[in-house]
Design an enzyme around this catalytic site. Sequence first.
Site, PDB file in Angstrom:
ATOM      1  N   ARG A 156      55.510   9.158-109.039  1.00 52.76           N
ATOM      2  CA  ARG A 156      55.771   7.864-109.688  1.00 52.76           C
ATOM      3  C   ARG A 156      54.885   6.809-109.031  1.00 52.76           C
ATOM      4  NH1 ARG A 156      62.183   7.193-110.247  1.00 52.76           N
ATOM      5  NH2 ARG A 156      61.581   5.485-111.618  1.00 52.76           N
ATOM      6  N   PRO A 157      53.610   6.794-109.420  1.00 53.67           N
ATOM      7  CA  PRO A 157      52.694   5.828-108.803  1.00 53.67           C
ATOM      8  C   PRO A 157      53.046   4.396-109.201  1.00 53.67           C
ATOM      9  CG  PRO A 157      51.623   6.978-110.619  1.00 53.67           C
ATOM     10  CD  PRO A 157      52.981   7.582-110.478  1.00 53.67           C
ATOM     11  N   ILE A 158      52.435   3.436-108.500  1.00 48.66           N
ATOM     12  CA  ILE A 158      52.681   2.026-108.860  1.00 48.66           C
ATOM     13  C   ILE A 158      51.358   1.320-109.163  1.00 48.66           C
ATOM     14  CG2 ILE A 158      54.890   1.734-107.647  1.00 48.66           C
ATOM     15  CD1 ILE A 158      53.093   0.264-105.485  1.00 48.66           C
ATOM     16  N   ASP A 159      50.327   2.116-109.493  1.00 44.58           N
ATOM     17  CA  ASP A 159      49.000   1.535-109.747  1.00 44.58           C
ATOM     18  C   ASP A 159      49.029   0.474-110.854  1.00 44.58           C
ATOM     19  OD1 ASP A 159      49.620   3.989-111.221  1.00 44.58           O
ATOM     20  OD2 ASP A 159      47.718   3.658-112.245  1.00 44.58           O
ATOM     21  N   LEU A 160      49.856   0.661-111.872  1.00 47.70           N
ATOM     22  CA  LEU A 160      49.865  -0.303-112.983  1.00 47.70           C
ATOM     23  C   LEU A 160      50.467  -1.643-112.546  1.00 47.70           C
ATOM     24  CD1 LEU A 160      50.955   2.131-115.846  1.00 47.70           C
ATOM     25  CD2 LEU A 160      48.659   1.197-115.460  1.00 47.70           C
ATOM     26  N   ARG A 190      63.594   3.099-105.957  1.00 50.56           N
ATOM     27  CA  ARG A 190      62.225   2.721-106.307  1.00 50.56           C
ATOM     28  C   ARG A 190      62.172   1.412-107.092  1.00 50.56           C
ATOM     29  NH1 ARG A 190      58.363   6.428-105.922  1.00 50.56           N
ATOM     30  NH2 ARG A 190      57.246   5.252-107.502  1.00 50.56           N
ATOM     31  N   ASP A 207      65.512   9.581-119.786  1.00 47.89           N
ATOM     32  CA  ASP A 207      66.776   9.513-119.046  1.00 47.89           C
ATOM     33  C   ASP A 207      67.924  10.223-119.772  1.00 47.89           C
ATOM     34  OD1 ASP A 207      65.463   8.137-117.081  1.00 47.89           O
ATOM     35  OD2 ASP A 207      66.138   6.160-117.733  1.00 47.89           O
ATOM     36  N   LYS A 253      72.306  -0.518-116.243  1.00 52.48           N
ATOM     37  CA  LYS A 253      71.747  -0.506-114.882  1.00 52.48           C
ATOM     38  C   LYS A 253      70.274  -0.901-114.886  1.00 52.48           C
ATOM     39  CE  LYS A 253      70.010   3.257-113.139  1.00 52.48           C
ATOM     40  NZ  LYS A 253      68.674   3.749-112.718  1.00 52.48           N
ATOM     41  N   ASN A 254      69.504  -0.325-115.797  1.00 51.01           N
ATOM     42  CA  ASN A 254      68.062  -0.584-115.769  1.00 51.01           C
ATOM     43  C   ASN A 254      67.679  -1.949-116.332  1.00 51.01           C
ATOM     44  OD1 ASN A 254      67.665   1.799-114.490  1.00 51.01           O
ATOM     45  ND2 ASN A 254      66.917   2.919-116.283  1.00 51.01           N
ATOM     46  N   ARG A 285      74.789   6.220-108.478  1.00 52.89           N
ATOM     47  CA  ARG A 285      73.671   5.273-108.496  1.00 52.89           C
ATOM     48  C   ARG A 285      73.572   4.570-109.849  1.00 52.89           C
ATOM     49  NH1 ARG A 285      68.056   7.137-106.526  1.00 52.89           N
ATOM     50  NH2 ARG A 285      67.814   5.006-107.274  1.00 52.89           N
ATOM     51  N   CYS A 289      59.611  11.177-104.886  1.00 53.60           N
ATOM     52  CA  CYS A 289      60.728  11.160-105.817  1.00 53.60           C
ATOM     53  C   CYS A 289      60.902  12.539-106.426  1.00 53.60           C
ATOM     54  CB  CYS A 289      60.453  10.134-106.896  1.00 53.60           C
ATOM     55  SG  CYS A 289      61.719  10.068-108.128  1.00 53.60           S
TER      56      CYS A 289
HETATM   57  N1  EPU Z   1      53.421   5.250-114.109  1.00 50.39           N
HETATM   58  C1  EPU Z   1      52.126   5.200-113.664  1.00 50.39           C
HETATM   59  N2  EPU Z   1      51.733   4.118-112.937  1.00 50.39           N
HETATM   60  C2  EPU Z   1      52.567   3.095-112.656  1.00 50.39           C
HETATM   61  C3  EPU Z   1      53.884   3.150-113.123  1.00 50.39           C
HETATM   62  C4  EPU Z   1      54.293   4.246-113.849  1.00 50.39           C
HETATM   63  O1  EPU Z   1      51.338   6.117-113.907  1.00 50.39           O
HETATM   64  O2  EPU Z   1      52.151   2.135-111.991  1.00 50.39           O
HETATM   65  C5  EPU Z   1      53.866   6.416-114.888  1.00 50.39           C
HETATM   66  C6  EPU Z   1      55.070   7.119-114.275  1.00 50.39           C
HETATM   67  O3  EPU Z   1      54.680   8.036-113.268  1.00 50.39           O
HETATM   68  C7  EPU Z   1      55.697   7.785-115.478  1.00 50.39           C
HETATM   69  C8  EPU Z   1      55.432   6.770-116.580  1.00 50.39           C
HETATM   70  O4  EPU Z   1      54.355   5.956-116.120  1.00 50.39           O
HETATM   71  O5  EPU Z   1      54.999   8.964-115.796  1.00 50.39           O
HETATM   72  C9  EPU Z   1      56.611   5.876-116.909  1.00 50.39           C
HETATM   73  O6  EPU Z   1      57.153   5.318-115.726  1.00 50.39           O
HETATM   74  P1  EPU Z   1      57.789   3.867-115.695  1.00 50.39           P
HETATM   75  O7  EPU Z   1      56.948   2.974-114.853  1.00 50.39           O
HETATM   76  O8  EPU Z   1      58.076   3.413-117.096  1.00 50.39           O
HETATM   77  O9  EPU Z   1      59.135   4.134-114.924  1.00 50.39           O
HETATM   78  P2  EPU Z   1      59.909   3.052-114.068  1.00 50.39           P
HETATM   79  O10 EPU Z   1      59.670   1.719-114.647  1.00 50.39           O
HETATM   80  O11 EPU Z   1      59.616   3.246-112.617  1.00 50.39           O
HETATM   81  C10 EPU Z   1      62.119   3.055-115.456  1.00 50.39           C
HETATM   82  C11 EPU Z   1      63.537   3.432-115.242  1.00 50.39           C
HETATM   83  C12 EPU Z   1      63.667   4.940-115.107  1.00 50.39           C
HETATM   84  C13 EPU Z   1      63.154   5.565-116.406  1.00 50.39           C
HETATM   85  C14 EPU Z   1      61.713   5.110-116.656  1.00 50.39           C
HETATM   86  C15 EPU Z   1      61.145   5.600-117.968  1.00 50.39           C
HETATM   87  C16 EPU Z   1      64.397   1.505-114.086  1.00 50.39           C
HETATM   88  C17 EPU Z   1      65.000   0.929-112.879  1.00 50.39           C
HETATM   89  N3  EPU Z   1      64.034   2.769-114.040  1.00 50.39           N
HETATM   90  O12 EPU Z   1      61.401   3.504-114.313  1.00 50.39           O
HETATM   91  O13 EPU Z   1      65.056   5.217-114.980  1.00 50.39           O
HETATM   92  O14 EPU Z   1      63.194   6.959-116.322  1.00 50.39           O
HETATM   93  O15 EPU Z   1      61.636   3.673-116.657  1.00 50.39           O
HETATM   94  O16 EPU Z   1      61.921   5.156-119.020  1.00 50.39           O
HETATM   95  O17 EPU Z   1      64.305   0.835-115.098  1.00 50.39           O
HETATM   96  C18 EPU Z   1      66.952   6.415-114.350  1.00 50.39           C
HETATM   97  O18 EPU Z   1      67.630   5.444-114.711  1.00 50.39           O
HETATM   98  O19 EPU Z   1      67.458   7.527-114.059  1.00 50.39           O
HETATM   99  C19 EPU Z   1      65.493   6.274-114.236  1.00 50.39           C
HETATM  100  C20 EPU Z   1      64.729   7.105-113.529  1.00 50.39           C
END
Ligand code: EPU
Length: 445
Positions: free
Chosen positions: A120-124, A91, A306, A22-23, A398, A115
Amino acid sequence: MKRLLIGHSAPLRGAVAVNGAKNAVLPILAAALLTDEPCEIDGVPHVTDVATMRAILDELGVRTDDIKGAIRTRPGAGGTTASYELVRMMRASVCVLGPLLAKRGTAKVSMPGGCVIGPRPIDLHLKGLRALGASIEIEHGYIVAHATRLRGAHVLLGGAFGSSVLATANVMMAAALAEGETVIEQAACEPEVSDLADCLSAMGARIAGRGTPVLTIEGVRRLRGVRYRIIPDRIEAGTLMMAAAITGGDVLVDGARAEHLGALIEQLREAGVEIEPRPGAVRVRAPRRLRATEVTALPYPGFPTDLQAQIMALMTVAEGVSVVTEKVYPERFMHVPELLRMGAQITREGSRAVVKGVPRLSGAPVVASDLRASAGLILAGLAADNSTELRGIEHLSRGYQALGAQLVALGADIREIDDPDGGRTGGEDALTLESFQEMRGDGVR
Ligand code: EPU
């Protein structure tokens, strides 16, 4: 909406096949926005998150059709807005931002909402795209981004909790069509990120360093269509391996790639489980009772967040005291109060849970807060006396195509029953901490 009734399980036995990841497929479908040619993606799992991504692509003018187990994307002139109605459902929708910006020069994507697994910020994501020259504002709940042509840059994508999977995906996709070279440091190394890199490379992108924290991307003018098969889902594979382990079973998980599951394999071996990697599969043979272990959820190649809820379920019935630490989402412990209702002994201190194994859990009505918590509670139900009634199973679909049916085929006793209350539907942010507590009957604190 249905509920799941999970009976105490005898040791699971047999072979089970893992579906596509899925991811991996979500950003790979978003990559269809980067080309004017059709793409064909094989091995796409039938899960609701994929349906949501298809609806977003449709909104953006990319048609998607099912063709014999694959999805064909057909690009067309389309909008540049990913609406709140769809983004709030998932998201991961935010990963259309990079491709839209790179290909269409403009993007308006709803800010993802709250969430249940923590902030789960998106600053990066924004930092990376700004470094490539995009102008980005947040307006009325939307990320509004513009760029005439993105330019390669040096980008650091590490945050307080390590690397980010989807920020790496977003910036990598944007950089693929940018002018000049982009270097992403502290890139996420998850196999799903490498799968995206492989797919983009097959489309003509020039990416070096896949699977490492430093990705170098030489931008190209155009990307072509592709026929691509996505990797098997390591989280589904890991969940099935742990289902075998918690029941003392003997199961061949076909499609489990040992090279993607190193941290889990090590933990299971420490817990006394025999793991036999085979080409493209893993055989799991478990003793009657597992041993306690110490687990820390970390970015890849660390133990996956996960799979944290699932391994905690195993530890609730292991011999001894286990410690589970969550370093990716320090608040991802919504399954703990539900496990306590089943007789588990867990104390939580911040991002750490101490789990004292009990000989048996006791079946109870429980509520799933999110996708992986649902899987953890199902595993707990297999090890519990009598039956466990799991509500909130819309989360399960999901990300798992047919977890219940896979377990039944291995000998588990799991049935879907009607939810007399009609249940709840909605997206990722539909279930807030408050609504979850309310549903559980705690009231809002
Ligand atoms: N983070 C930031 N800033 C950002 C983005 C992330 O501080 O801009 C933080 C997050 O808050 C978290 C950490 O960085 O503490 C890692 O988050 P990441 O961005 O890696 O998560 P994601 O890319 O949004 C994906 C998976 C998640 C999985 C995480 C971690 C997808 C669609 N989702 O999310 O999957 O938990 O990576 O491996 O790929 C799930 O499948 O149940 C799921 C939640």
